[in-house]
Design an enzyme around this catalytic site. Structure first.
Site, PDB file in Angstrom:
ATOM      1  N   ARG A 130       0.975  -1.232  -0.066  1.00 20.76           N
ATOM      2  CA  ARG A 130       0.069  -0.015  -0.230  1.00 20.76           C
ATOM      3  C   ARG A 130       0.881   1.338   0.016  1.00 20.76           C
ATOM      4  NH1 ARG A 130      -2.904  -3.104   3.638  1.00 20.76           N
ATOM      5  NH2 ARG A 130      -4.759  -4.133   2.694  1.00 20.76           N
ATOM      6  N   LYS A 152       3.420  11.788 -10.918  1.00 22.19           N
ATOM      7  CA  LYS A 152       2.418  10.855 -12.036  1.00 22.19           C
ATOM      8  C   LYS A 152       3.336   9.510 -12.151  1.00 22.19           C
ATOM      9  CE  LYS A 152      -0.010  13.942 -14.765  1.00 22.19           C
ATOM     10  NZ  LYS A 152      -0.471  14.027 -16.108  1.00 22.19           N
ATOM     11  N   GLU A 194      10.782  18.591 -24.628  1.00 21.88           N
ATOM     12  CA  GLU A 194      10.076  19.080 -23.463  1.00 21.88           C
ATOM     13  C   GLU A 194      11.003  20.225 -22.670  1.00 21.88           C
ATOM     14  OE1 GLU A 194       7.430  17.387 -22.600  1.00 21.88           O
ATOM     15  OE2 GLU A 194       7.532  15.184 -23.327  1.00 21.88           O
ATOM     16  N   LYS A 240       8.098  23.168 -13.747  1.00 25.77           N
ATOM     17  CA  LYS A 240       7.221  21.794 -13.481  1.00 25.77           C
ATOM     18  C   LYS A 240       6.875  22.098 -12.068  1.00 25.77           C
ATOM     19  CE  LYS A 240       6.054  17.199 -14.334  1.00 25.77           C
ATOM     20  NZ  LYS A 240       6.065  16.023 -15.077  1.00 25.77           N
ATOM     21  N   GLU A 250      -3.737  17.814 -11.858  1.00 24.69           N
ATOM     22  CA  GLU A 250      -4.208  18.098 -13.046  1.00 24.69           C
ATOM     23  C   GLU A 250      -5.790  18.464 -13.284  1.00 24.69           C
ATOM     24  OE1 GLU A 250      -2.178  16.283 -16.246  1.00 24.69           O
ATOM     25  OE2 GLU A 250      -3.750  16.501 -17.611  1.00 24.69           O
ATOM     26  N   ARG A 254      -2.196  22.627 -14.357  1.00 22.11           N
ATOM     27  CA  ARG A 254      -1.137  21.381 -14.898  1.00 22.11           C
ATOM     28  C   ARG A 254      -1.432  20.904 -16.328  1.00 22.11           C
ATOM     29  NH1 ARG A 254       1.161  16.426 -11.148  1.00 22.11           N
ATOM     30  NH2 ARG A 254       2.533  15.530 -12.856  1.00 22.11           N
ATOM     31  N   ASN A 258       0.763  19.801 -20.983  1.00 22.82           N
ATOM     32  CA  ASN A 258       0.363  19.201 -22.118  1.00 22.82           C
ATOM     33  C   ASN A 258       0.632  19.670 -23.481  1.00 22.82           C
ATOM     34  OD1 ASN A 258      -0.223  17.001 -20.585  1.00 22.82           O
ATOM     35  ND2 ASN A 258      -2.325  17.648 -20.180  1.00 22.82           N
ATOM     36  N   HIS A 261       0.917  18.010 -26.481  1.00 25.97           N
ATOM     37  CA  HIS A 261       0.765  16.634 -26.520  1.00 25.97           C
ATOM     38  C   HIS A 261      -0.674  15.933 -26.923  1.00 25.97           C
ATOM     39  CE1 HIS A 261       4.195  17.118 -23.747  1.00 25.97           C
ATOM     40  NE2 HIS A 261       3.998  16.004 -23.569  1.00 25.97           N
ATOM     41  N   HIS A 265       0.580  13.068 -29.105  1.00 28.44           N
ATOM     42  CA  HIS A 265       0.110  11.628 -28.699  1.00 28.44           C
ATOM     43  C   HIS A 265      -0.724  10.896 -29.629  1.00 28.44           C
ATOM     44  CE1 HIS A 265       0.165  12.177 -23.838  1.00 28.44           C
ATOM     45  NE2 HIS A 265       1.257  11.511 -24.474  1.00 28.44           N
ATOM     46  N   HIS A 279       8.691   9.808 -28.085  1.00 34.92           N
ATOM     47  CA  HIS A 279       7.765  10.628 -27.548  1.00 34.92           C
ATOM     48  C   HIS A 279       8.133  12.042 -27.585  1.00 34.92           C
ATOM     49  CE1 HIS A 279       4.899  12.307 -24.608  1.00 34.92           C
ATOM     50  NE2 HIS A 279       5.788  13.148 -23.912  1.00 34.92           N
TER      51      HIS A 279
HETATM   52  N1  LIG Z   1       5.340  10.577 -15.355  1.00 31.87           N
HETATM   53  C1  LIG Z   1       5.234  11.442 -16.054  1.00 31.87           C
HETATM   54  O1  LIG Z   1       4.893  12.524 -15.613  1.00 31.87           O
HETATM   55  C2  LIG Z   1       5.825  11.294 -17.382  1.00 31.87           C
HETATM   56  C3  LIG Z   1       6.045  12.403 -18.308  1.00 31.87           C
HETATM   57  C4  LIG Z   1       6.701  12.166 -19.375  1.00 31.87           C
HETATM   58  C5  LIG Z   1       6.673  11.001 -19.912  1.00 31.87           C
HETATM   59  N2  LIG Z   1       6.530   9.909 -19.156  1.00 31.87           N
HETATM   60  C6  LIG Z   1       6.928   8.625 -19.722  1.00 31.87           C
HETATM   61  O2  LIG Z   1       8.265   8.418 -19.692  1.00 31.87           O
HETATM   62  C7  LIG Z   1       8.432   7.502 -20.915  1.00 31.87           C
HETATM   63  C8  LIG Z   1       9.484   8.063 -21.988  1.00 31.87           C
HETATM   64  O3  LIG Z   1      10.605   8.307 -20.920  1.00 31.87           O
HETATM   65  P1  LIG Z   1      12.286   8.358 -21.840  1.00 31.87           P
HETATM   66  O4  LIG Z   1      12.066   9.201 -23.168  1.00 31.87           O
HETATM   67  O5  LIG Z   1      12.824   8.588 -20.877  1.00 31.87           O
HETATM   68  O6  LIG Z   1      12.197   7.020 -22.289  1.00 31.87           O
HETATM   69  P2  LIG Z   1      12.765   5.401 -21.765  1.00 31.87           P
HETATM   70  O7  LIG Z   1      12.717   5.160 -20.370  1.00 31.87           O
HETATM   71  O8  LIG Z   1      12.482   4.295 -22.548  1.00 31.87           O
HETATM   72  O9  LIG Z   1      14.443   5.766 -22.365  1.00 31.87           O
HETATM   73  C9  LIG Z   1      14.795   5.855 -23.372  1.00 31.87           C
HETATM   74  C10 LIG Z   1      15.986   4.873 -23.845  1.00 31.87           C
HETATM   75  O10 LIG Z   1      16.985   5.235 -23.408  1.00 31.87           O
HETATM   76  C11 LIG Z   1      17.927   4.158 -22.739  1.00 31.87           C
HETATM   77  N3  LIG Z   1      18.505   5.031 -21.559  1.00 31.87           N
HETATM   78  C12 LIG Z   1      17.992   5.526 -20.553  1.00 31.87           C
HETATM   79  N4  LIG Z   1      18.920   6.337 -19.776  1.00 31.87           N
HETATM   80  C13 LIG Z   1      20.033   6.107 -20.522  1.00 31.87           C
HETATM   81  C14 LIG Z   1      21.546   6.386 -20.326  1.00 31.87           C
HETATM   82  N5  LIG Z   1      21.845   7.292 -19.432  1.00 31.87           N
HETATM   83  N6  LIG Z   1      22.476   6.062 -21.160  1.00 31.87           N
HETATM   84  C15 LIG Z   1      22.035   5.120 -22.210  1.00 31.87           C
HETATM   85  N7  LIG Z   1      20.812   4.732 -22.336  1.00 31.87           N
HETATM   86  C16 LIG Z   1      19.824   5.271 -21.709  1.00 31.87           C
HETATM   87  C17 LIG Z   1      16.705   3.488 -22.226  1.00 31.87           C
HETATM   88  O11 LIG Z   1      17.205   1.952 -21.890  1.00 31.87           O
HETATM   89  C18 LIG Z   1      15.836   3.451 -23.118  1.00 31.87           C
HETATM   90  O12 LIG Z   1      16.257   2.346 -24.144  1.00 31.87           O
HETATM   91  C19 LIG Z   1       6.957   7.257 -21.588  1.00 31.87           C
HETATM   92  O13 LIG Z   1       6.547   6.021 -21.044  1.00 31.87           O
HETATM   93  C20 LIG Z   1       6.245   8.523 -21.086  1.00 31.87           C
HETATM   94  O14 LIG Z   1       4.756   8.071 -20.994  1.00 31.87           O
HETATM   95  C21 LIG Z   1       6.000  10.139 -17.850  1.00 31.87           C
HETATM   96 ZN   LIG Z   2       5.955  14.678 -22.705  1.00 34.22          ZN
END
Ligand SMILES: NC(=O)c1ccc[n+]([C@@H]2O[C@H](COP(=O)([O-])OP(=O)(O)OC[C@H]3O[C@@H](n4cnc5c(N)ncnc54)[C@H](O)[C@@H]3O)[C@@H](O)[C@H]2O)c1
Ligand SMILES: [Zn+2]
Length: 380
Positions: A130, A152, A194, A240, A250, A254, A258, A261, A265, A279
């Site tokens: 939990r 999030k 971003e 942020k 949100e 917040r 987006n 987005h 998306h 993304h």
């Molecule tokens: N929670 C939130 O508020 C929020 C906001 C924006 C995005 N997201 C989520 O984030 C995700 C995308 O995140 P991302 O773009 O970081 O992608 P990711 O986590 O898939 O990383 C991208 C790639 O880079 C590699 N990688 C990561 N760090 C590395 C490093 N230092 N050196 C070498 N390789 C590395 C990973 O293995 C992966 O293959 C999506 O699922 C999205 O929905 C969440």
């Molecule tokens: Zn984003």
């Protein structure tokens, strides 16, 4: 510009959420402080590091060494890299590993990775027993400026992305800018979209600074005394943090985050959340479309929209639908994807439009037909 007092010192940004407030420590080499920071917050805890296999290869040993140096025992679990790991199957695997490692209330989950790991590990922490505490150690630019901050967390469902999740603030974020040195250039660039978003949505001066300094930010090193990368990450996190502190769940402000987005998306989904369109690339395209759409409606001068779009393009991000290789579905399918975006409320499209660079606003008064005609034209 925000710079550390001395090389090696972090820039610290606080997320002001009352008794759940936490710090984001930003700087080259900050990973080595992880254990000491955690020990100060949760004396006597043990930790489990959740990561992906790629990040594990580069940075897991250093993370665990930093914990050990402060007397914190840690276990680790690594999932396959990529969006596919934000699944029920991986959630189960991570939770099992955390339980096997006897992570209890008072112990910690450390999310070491990009947004995928941050979302998955954060959600696992939110539901394990939990709720146990979580520390985010973001390793992508996107994660350092966006996903690790704000609480999030989510996994994906067969019905769509991020549909199963929880709000769960971390107790600490450590953003070591040196970890980005191993990040593939394309991933770095996607994350930069971003960063630009914060300028475009609410901070014209920051946008102008990015126009002048983006190359330093990409180069990243501090040897020349440039803290452009750290500054940009700090400004982004502060933006942020301020929005999250005003509207954690949100319901209002917040939504500004987006920007780009809703359109983005839809294209990201149409590309199957694949390497075809990352993304951040989708967000760049979506922001370019939002600026163009806003200019079309007379909300912003065309020249100002062009300026925003030109910067994204200069940084190598896609700003035209045709810049992304491959075919797109027809306008009906694209409109379905736009309408499916979770930013839809009671059937009305919620769009983030702009009155200028740094002046985004939320609107629900755009007719779907107007968006449809615009998208149809862009798909040609
Ligand atoms: N929670 C939130 O508020 C929020 C906001 C924006 C995005 N997201 C989520 O984030 C995700 C995308 O995140 P991302 O773009 O970081 O992608 P990711 O986590 O898939 O990383 C991208 C790639 O880079 C590699 N990688 C990561 N760090 C590395 C490093 N230092 N050196 C070498 N390789 C590395 C990973 O293995 C992966 O293959 C999506 O699922 C999205 O929905 C969440
Ligand atoms: Zn984003």
């Amino acid at each position: 510009m925000t710079v550390p007092l001395r090389a090696g010192d972090p820039i610290v940004v606080n997320v002001g959420l009352g008794d759940r407030a936490y710090d984001i420590a930003i700087g080259r080499g900050q990973l080595s402080t992880l254990g000491a920071r955690i020990a100060a917050l949760r004396p006597g805890c043990k930790a489990a590091v959740v990561t992906d296999e790629t990040v594990a290869r580069h940075h897991l040993a250093a993370a665990q060494a930093a914990l050990k140096a402060a007397g914190i025992e840690s276990s680790s679990v690594a999932v396959p890299p990529g969006e596919g790991s934000k699944s029920f199957a991986m959630l189960e695997r991570v939770c099992d590993a955390l339980l096997a490692a006897r992570i209890e209330r008072g112990d910690l989950v450390v999310a070491l990775g990009g947004g995928v790991v941050g979302d998955l590990a954060g959600f696992a922490a939110a539901v394990l027993r939990r709720g146990v505490d979580c520390v985010q150690v973001p390793t992508t630019l996107l994660a350092q400026v966006d996903s690790s901050v704000g609480g999030k967390t989510a996994i994906n469902a067969s019905h769509g992305k991020n549909l199963i999740g929880a709000f769960c603030q971390p107790i600490l974020v450590v953003a070591d800018t040196a970890l980005l040195d191993t990040l593939p250039a394309r991933e770095f660039r996607a994350g930069y979209a971003e960063v630009v978003k914060y300028g475009l949505l609410g901070d014209a001066a920051f946008f102008a600074w990015l126009e002048a300094n983006w190359k330093d930010l990409f180069a990243g090193g501090n040897s020349s005394g440039s803290f452009a990368r750290e500054h940009a990450i700090a400004v982004s996190c502060r933006a942020k943090a301020a929005i999250v502190a005003r509207d954690e769940r949100e319901t209002g402000d917040r939504m500004l985050l987006n920007l780009g987005h809703t359109f983005g998306h839809a294209f990201e989904a149409a590309a199957g959340f694949s390497d075809r369109l990352l993304h951040g690339e989708a967000v760049a395209l979506g922001m370019a479309l939002a600026f163009e759409f806003s200019a079309r409606r007379g909300l912003i001068a065309q020249a100002e929209a062009d300026r925003a779009i030109a910067h994204l393009a200069a940084a190598g991000l896609p700003t035209h639908v045709s810049a992304v290789p491959g075919a797109w579905p027809g306008v009906d399918a694209m409109m379905d994807l736009i309408a499916q975006d979770k930013k839809v409320r009671r059937g009305r499209l919620t769009l983030i439009l702009v009155r200028g660079i740094g002046a985004a606003f939320v609107t629900r008064d755009v007719e779907a037909d107007e968006v449809r005609a615009f998208i149809a034209e862009k798909l040609q």
